[in-house]
Write a protein that holds these residues in place. Structure first.
Motif, PDB file in Angstrom:
ATOM      1  N   SER A  18       0.828  -1.204   0.000  1.00 37.76           N
ATOM      2  CA  SER A  18       0.000   0.000   0.000  1.00 37.76           C
ATOM      3  C   SER A  18       0.864   1.257   0.000  1.00 37.76           C
ATOM      4  CB  SER A  18      -0.900   0.008   1.238  1.00 37.76           C
ATOM      5  OG  SER A  18      -1.611   1.219   1.311  1.00 37.76           O
ATOM      6  N   GLY A  19       0.447   2.236  -0.765  1.00 37.21           N
ATOM      7  CA  GLY A  19       1.120   3.528  -0.773  1.00 37.21           C
ATOM      8  C   GLY A  19       0.248   4.598  -0.136  1.00 37.21           C
ATOM      9  N   ASN A  20      -0.725   4.168   0.674  1.00 34.23           N
ATOM     10  CA  ASN A  20      -1.676   5.108   1.274  1.00 34.23           C
ATOM     11  C   ASN A  20      -1.669   5.095   2.800  1.00 34.23           C
ATOM     12  OD1 ASN A  20      -2.657   5.971  -1.221  1.00 34.23           O
ATOM     13  ND2 ASN A  20      -4.030   4.221  -1.339  1.00 34.23           N
ATOM     14  N   ARG A  54      17.178   2.947  12.502  1.00 33.85           N
ATOM     15  CA  ARG A  54      16.802   3.070  11.094  1.00 33.85           C
ATOM     16  C   ARG A  54      16.391   4.519  10.870  1.00 33.85           C
ATOM     17  NH1 ARG A  54      15.822  -2.104   8.412  1.00 33.85           N
ATOM     18  NH2 ARG A  54      17.023  -3.499   9.732  1.00 33.85           N
ATOM     19  N   VAL A  55      16.793   5.069   9.742  1.00 32.39           N
ATOM     20  CA  VAL A  55      16.448   6.450   9.420  1.00 32.39           C
ATOM     21  C   VAL A  55      15.508   6.427   8.212  1.00 32.39           C
ATOM     22  CG1 VAL A  55      17.314   8.711   8.722  1.00 32.39           C
ATOM     23  CG2 VAL A  55      18.634   7.308  10.312  1.00 32.39           C
ATOM     24  N   PHE A  56      14.380   7.093   8.370  1.00 31.85           N
ATOM     25  CA  PHE A  56      13.376   7.184   7.319  1.00 31.85           C
ATOM     26  C   PHE A  56      13.135   8.650   6.984  1.00 31.85           C
ATOM     27  CE2 PHE A  56      12.475   3.153   9.387  1.00 31.85           C
ATOM     28  CZ  PHE A  56      12.313   2.304   8.298  1.00 31.85           C
ATOM     29  N   HIS A  57      12.622   8.870   5.805  1.00 33.66           N
ATOM     30  CA  HIS A  57      12.279  10.206   5.345  1.00 33.66           C
ATOM     31  C   HIS A  57      10.788  10.412   5.566  1.00 33.66           C
ATOM     32  CE1 HIS A  57      11.327  13.289   2.287  1.00 33.66           C
ATOM     33  NE2 HIS A  57      12.510  13.745   2.605  1.00 33.66           N
ATOM     34  N   ARG A  58      10.440  11.390   6.364  1.00 33.80           N
ATOM     35  CA  ARG A  58       9.026  11.689   6.608  1.00 33.80           C
ATOM     36  C   ARG A  58       8.435  12.284   5.328  1.00 33.80           C
ATOM     37  NH1 ARG A  58       8.801  14.575  11.517  1.00 33.80           N
ATOM     38  NH2 ARG A  58       8.261  12.650  12.552  1.00 33.80           N
ATOM     39  N   THR A  62       2.370  15.370   1.104  1.00 29.57           N
ATOM     40  CA  THR A  62       1.251  14.514   1.498  1.00 29.57           C
ATOM     41  C   THR A  62       1.692  13.616   2.651  1.00 29.57           C
ATOM     42  OG1 THR A  62       1.853  12.747  -0.044  1.00 29.57           O
ATOM     43  CG2 THR A  62       0.362  14.458  -0.866  1.00 29.57           C
ATOM     44  N   PRO A  63       0.765  13.170   3.478  1.00 31.04           N
ATOM     45  CA  PRO A  63       1.131  12.340   4.626  1.00 31.04           C
ATOM     46  C   PRO A  63       1.331  10.859   4.289  1.00 31.04           C
ATOM     47  CG  PRO A  63      -1.209  12.785   4.668  1.00 31.04           C
ATOM     48  CD  PRO A  63      -0.643  13.566   3.517  1.00 31.04           C
ATOM     49  N   ALA A  64       1.016  10.448   3.051  1.00 31.58           N
ATOM     50  CA  ALA A  64       1.086   9.032   2.684  1.00 31.58           C
ATOM     51  C   ALA A  64       2.528   8.566   2.522  1.00 31.58           C
ATOM     52  CB  ALA A  64       0.311   8.781   1.400  1.00 31.58           C
ATOM     53  N   THR A  65       2.829   7.409   3.095  1.00 30.94           N
ATOM     54  CA  THR A  65       4.157   6.817   3.026  1.00 30.94           C
ATOM     55  C   THR A  65       4.323   6.115   1.683  1.00 30.94           C
ATOM     56  OG1 THR A  65       3.982   6.423   5.401  1.00 30.94           O
ATOM     57  CG2 THR A  65       5.758   5.290   4.246  1.00 30.94           C
ATOM     58  N   GLY A  68       8.148   2.104  -1.104  1.00 31.43           N
ATOM     59  CA  GLY A  68       9.497   1.662  -0.728  1.00 31.43           C
ATOM     60  C   GLY A  68       9.714   1.708   0.772  1.00 31.43           C
ATOM     61  N   ALA A  69       9.251   2.769   1.406  1.00 33.89           N
ATOM     62  CA  ALA A  69       9.389   2.896   2.857  1.00 33.89           C
ATOM     63  C   ALA A  69       8.530   1.856   3.573  1.00 33.89           C
ATOM     64  CB  ALA A  69       9.028   4.297   3.316  1.00 33.89           C
ATOM     65  N   VAL A  70       7.324   1.613   3.048  1.00 39.56           N
ATOM     66  CA  VAL A  70       6.448   0.593   3.651  1.00 39.56           C
ATOM     67  C   VAL A  70       7.107  -0.778   3.542  1.00 39.56           C
ATOM     68  CG1 VAL A  70       4.213  -0.581   3.492  1.00 39.56           C
ATOM     69  CG2 VAL A  70       4.325   1.900   3.235  1.00 39.56           C
ATOM     70  N   ALA A  71       7.697  -1.082   2.395  1.00 40.32           N
ATOM     71  CA  ALA A  71       8.383  -2.360   2.208  1.00 40.32           C
ATOM     72  C   ALA A  71       9.561  -2.493   3.168  1.00 40.32           C
ATOM     73  CB  ALA A  71       8.847  -2.506   0.766  1.00 40.32           C
TER      74      ALA A  71
END
Length: 84
Positions: A18-20, A54-58, A62-65, A68-71
């Motif tokens: 999901s990308g939502n 782990r470092v992620f990009h907020r 839009t607020p949807a992740t 790639g980040a979800v995976a």
């Protein structure tokens, strides 16, 4: 685990990816698992969980992740057997 966190976990494990998923929901889930979340430069977020950082990009504007980040989050949770 709260119902909302379980729902977010189910979204993370859904096929296709999901990308939502709102990033705030993922942060809330990780926080409930005991993560320490801190701000880094720009829109980066450092998450310390399971003794790893782990470092992620907020996402913005839009607020949807993104998928790639979800995976990446799913793979990380699978490693430690966190499943829905």
């Amino acid at each position: 685990m709260k119902r909302k966190h379980r729902k977010t976990l189910e979204q993370i494990y859904s096929h296709p990816i999901s990308g939502n998923i709102p990033w705030s929901d993922i942060e809330s889930l990780l926080s409930s698992l005991g993560a320490d979340i801190s701000e880094r430069a720009g829109s980066r977020v450092a998450i310390v969980l399971f003794g790893e950082v782990r470092v992620f990009h907020r996402p913005h504007p839009t607020p949807a992740t993104d998928k790639g980040a979800v995976a990446s989050v799913r793979k990380w949770l699978e490693t430690y057997e966190v499943t829905p």
